[in-house]
Motif scaffolding. Structure first.
Motif: not given
Ligand SMILES: [Zn+2]
Length: 157
Positions: A86-111
């Motif tokens: 649910w993180l938006t693309e903009k959200g992922r970019e902001i995370l990265k700029k803040s020095g936080i690695a955005p979550p990898s695309r986890c797919g459905n429930a497949d951990f």
């Protein structure tokens, strides 16, 4: 006032743990509805018991109060549960700029899928886990083996 306008007002509400990120970027803000003189805002916490949610709820009420809405109801919806999708693309970019690695695309429930975590500083994929818990429970602490910088990883869930 329409739902879209309410949602636009709420762009000023940010995640207290990652202040650069609005609750909309985070995907926590689900919907808003105007009934007579009241506004109902629906949010879904990033994980149950996240202490940041109390702050977010208070900020939503304050934001709408200051825009003339006296009766603000914040409803917490737990199902369907929030996912990092649910993180938006903009959200992922902001995370990265803040020095936080955005979550990898986890797919459905497949951990079991291989998580690809990149260093937010140099994009290296050679990273090591230092601690399951970073600065907050939502994050894990990693270190890049290339630039040797430690960084937070926003956990996939
Ligand atoms: Zn690096």
């Amino acid at each position: 006032m329409s739902e879209t306008e309410i949602l636009r007002l709420l762009e000023c509400v940010h995640d207290p743990e990652i202040p650069a990120l609005s609750i909309e970027d985070l995907g926590v803000l689900r919907s808003a509805r105007v009934t007579d003189n009241a506004v109902e805002v629906v949010i879904t916490p990033t994980y149950s018991g996240c202490p940041a949610m109390d702050v977010i709820e208070a900020d939503i009420v304050e934001c709408l109060n200051s825009n003339g809405f006296r009766d603000v109801l914040v409803t917490t919806r737990l199902a369907p549960a929030w996912t990092t999708e649910w993180l938006t693309e903009k959200g992922r970019e902001i995370l990265k700029k803040s020095g936080i690695a955005p979550p990898s695309r986890c797919g459905n429930a497949d951990f079991s899928v291989n998580k690809i975590i990149e260093c937010p500083m140099c994009d290296s994929k050679s990273v090591e886990l230092l601690s399951q818990f970073g600065t907050t429970a939502c994050k894990a602490l990693y270190r890049c083996q290339k630039c040797l910088e430690p960084f937070d990883y926003f956990k996939c869930h």
